[in-house]
Scaffold this motif. Structure first.
Motif, short mmCIF file in Angstrom:
data_model
loop_
_atom_site.label_atom_id
_atom_site.label_comp_id
_atom_site.label_asym_id
_atom_site.label_seq_id
_atom_site.Cartn_x
_atom_site.Cartn_y
_atom_site.Cartn_z
N ASP A 1 3.94 -42.04 29.12
CA ASP A 1 2.50 -42.01 28.86
C ASP A 1 2.18 -40.94 27.80
O ASP A 1 1.18 -40.92 27.25
CB ASP A 1 1.51 -41.61 30.21
CG ASP A 1 1.76 -43.00 31.33
OD1 ASP A 1 1.60 -44.03 30.73
OD2 ASP A 1 1.82 -42.49 32.42
N LYS A 2 3.23 -40.15 27.70
CA LYS A 2 3.05 -39.04 26.65
C LYS A 2 4.34 -39.09 25.79
O LYS A 2 5.26 -39.12 26.33
CB LYS A 2 2.75 -37.67 27.39
CG LYS A 2 1.74 -36.70 26.70
CD LYS A 2 1.52 -35.65 27.43
CE LYS A 2 -0.02 -35.34 27.34
NZ LYS A 2 -0.30 -33.91 27.79
N ILE A 3 4.06 -38.78 24.58
CA ILE A 3 5.36 -38.67 23.58
C ILE A 3 5.44 -37.29 22.96
O ILE A 3 4.38 -36.45 22.48
CB ILE A 3 4.99 -39.65 22.43
CG1 ILE A 3 4.59 -41.12 23.00
CG2 ILE A 3 6.23 -39.74 21.29
CD1 ILE A 3 5.74 -41.57 23.76
N TYR A 4 6.59 -37.05 23.11
CA TYR A 4 6.82 -35.29 22.53
C TYR A 4 7.69 -35.44 21.30
O TYR A 4 7.47 -34.63 20.19
CB TYR A 4 7.75 -34.74 23.74
CG TYR A 4 6.90 -34.47 24.77
CD1 TYR A 4 5.92 -33.32 24.98
CD2 TYR A 4 7.11 -35.39 25.99
CE1 TYR A 4 5.11 -33.24 26.29
CE2 TYR A 4 6.17 -35.15 27.13
CZ TYR A 4 5.31 -33.99 27.16
OH TYR A 4 4.50 -34.00 28.25
N LYS A 5 8.66 -36.41 21.18
CA LYS A 5 9.28 -36.70 19.96
C LYS A 5 9.55 -37.95 19.77
O LYS A 5 9.66 -38.81 20.40
CB LYS A 5 10.79 -35.73 20.05
CG LYS A 5 10.80 -34.19 20.15
CD LYS A 5 12.31 -33.71 20.26
CE LYS A 5 12.38 -32.44 20.45
NZ LYS A 5 12.29 -31.75 18.94
N ALA A 6 9.43 -38.29 18.32
CA ALA A 6 9.56 -39.62 17.85
C ALA A 6 10.00 -39.73 16.45
O ALA A 6 9.81 -38.66 15.75
CB ALA A 6 8.36 -40.65 18.16
N ASN A 7 10.43 -40.87 16.08
CA ASN A 7 10.74 -41.30 14.75
C ASN A 7 9.74 -42.52 14.09
O ASN A 7 9.52 -43.25 15.14
CB ASN A 7 12.04 -41.59 14.46
CG ASN A 7 12.49 -42.08 13.05
OD1 ASN A 7 12.28 -43.04 12.77
ND2 ASN A 7 12.47 -41.04 12.13
N PHE A 8 9.07 -42.21 13.17
CA PHE A 8 8.13 -43.18 12.60
C PHE A 8 8.63 -43.63 11.45
O PHE A 8 8.93 -42.85 10.32
CB PHE A 8 6.87 -42.66 12.51
CG PHE A 8 5.72 -43.63 12.10
CD1 PHE A 8 5.23 -44.55 12.81
CD2 PHE A 8 5.27 -43.78 10.84
CE1 PHE A 8 4.21 -45.32 12.57
CE2 PHE A 8 4.35 -44.51 10.31
CZ PHE A 8 3.79 -45.69 11.09
N MET A 9 8.83 -45.11 11.02
CA MET A 9 9.25 -45.53 9.91
C MET A 9 8.12 -46.63 9.34
O MET A 9 7.58 -47.39 10.13
CB MET A 9 10.57 -46.17 9.83
CG MET A 9 11.72 -45.27 9.97
SD MET A 9 13.34 -46.13 10.16
CE MET A 9 13.10 -47.21 11.68
N MET A 10 7.94 -46.49 8.06
CA MET A 10 6.88 -47.57 7.59
C MET A 10 7.30 -48.12 6.38
O MET A 10 7.95 -47.33 5.59
CB MET A 10 5.53 -46.92 7.18
CG MET A 10 4.60 -47.82 7.09
SD MET A 10 2.79 -47.03 6.86
CE MET A 10 3.13 -45.57 5.91
N HIS A 11 7.55 -49.43 6.48
CA HIS A 11 7.73 -50.23 5.22
C HIS A 11 6.74 -50.93 4.31
O HIS A 11 5.83 -51.58 5.32
CB HIS A 11 8.92 -51.06 5.44
CG HIS A 11 10.13 -50.55 6.08
ND1 HIS A 11 11.16 -50.29 5.41
CD2 HIS A 11 10.55 -50.05 7.27
CE1 HIS A 11 12.10 -49.50 6.16
NE2 HIS A 11 11.69 -49.41 7.33
N ILE A 12 6.46 -50.90 3.28
CA ILE A 12 5.18 -51.63 2.48
C ILE A 12 5.97 -52.38 1.30
O ILE A 12 6.68 -51.81 0.74
CB ILE A 12 4.51 -50.59 2.02
CG1 ILE A 12 4.06 -49.59 3.10
CG2 ILE A 12 3.09 -51.32 1.30
CD1 ILE A 12 3.28 -48.39 2.48
N ILE A 13 5.43 -53.61 1.23
CA ILE A 13 5.64 -54.59 0.28
C ILE A 13 4.58 -55.23 -0.22
O ILE A 13 3.94 -55.91 0.73
CB ILE A 13 6.82 -55.71 0.55
CG1 ILE A 13 8.20 -55.04 0.87
CG2 ILE A 13 7.01 -56.67 -0.42
CD1 ILE A 13 9.19 -56.01 1.31
N VAL A 14 3.95 -54.80 -1.52
CA VAL A 14 2.68 -55.60 -1.81
C VAL A 14 3.24 -56.35 -3.50
O VAL A 14 4.00 -55.77 -3.87
CB VAL A 14 1.70 -54.62 -2.01
CG1 VAL A 14 1.42 -54.05 -0.54
CG2 VAL A 14 1.96 -53.42 -3.01
#
Length: 183
Positions: free
Chosen positions: A126-139
């Motif tokens: 229910d609560k996040i303390y540490k995370a990794n976020f990756m984003m990929h974009i193709i346009v």
């Protein structure tokens, strides 16, 4: 001539012709580098796709509620997609993200900023303390450097809006493809 029998060879002849056209580049000491640059330029001309990927670590000692993370991801995905379109993209191949923590993942994708972000949530906490976020974009329609600028234009403001502390750990875009098209 035997060109009709070997259409694929025309591409290689075309590459060789371009080598002569670009003899005024400063990279004469490395002909392989010039050939690589031209090879990338030809592929870019064919696919006309701008690509960008970013990797971000999130460290929130007080924790961030899962509901806030879900809203933040939707907002960021929509903002980045709209920014790419506002900056010259004429089609979004995809904007995808992967939010990963010890308690699960949130995967998301979007192709139109006017439509809801598709989210697959397997996050158990229910609560996040540490995370990794990756984003990929193709346009389609803008090069890598413009895709990167479009994403970065909205990134910081969106993270601040949702009070998500972050650190960019990797920033990937193809400078060769972008540089080749500034002329």
């Amino acid at each position: 001539m035997h060109d009709d029998d070997h259409d694929h060879d025309d591409d290689h002849d075309h590459d060789d012709d371009h080598d002569d056209d670009h003899d005024d580049h400063d990279d004469h000491e490395n002909p392989h580098s010039e050939r690589d640059r031209l090879h990338l330029e030809i592929h870019r001309a064919v696919d006309e796709l701008g690509k960008y990927a970013i990797n971000i670590d999130i460290d929130a000692p007080k924790g961030i509620p899962k509901d806030t993370i879900l809203k933040f991801i939707d907002d960021l995905m929509t903002s980045v997609t709209k920014s790419c379109m506002d900056n010259g993209a004429d089609l979004v191949g995809h904007v995808k993200s992967f939010f990963s923590s010890a308690s699960g993942n949130i995967m998301s994708s979007i192709v139109d900023h006017r439509m809801p972000t598709r989210i697959k949530d397997t996050l158990k906490a229910d609560k996040i303390y540490k995370a990794n976020f990756m984003m990929h974009i193709i346009v389609h329609g803008i090069w890598d450097d413009h895709v990167r600028e479009s994403a970065l234009d909205v990134l910081d403001a969106t993270f601040r809006k949702w009070k998500v502390p972050y650190e960019v750990t990797a920033d990937h875009y193809d400078t060769e493809k972008s540089i080749a098209h500034h002329t």
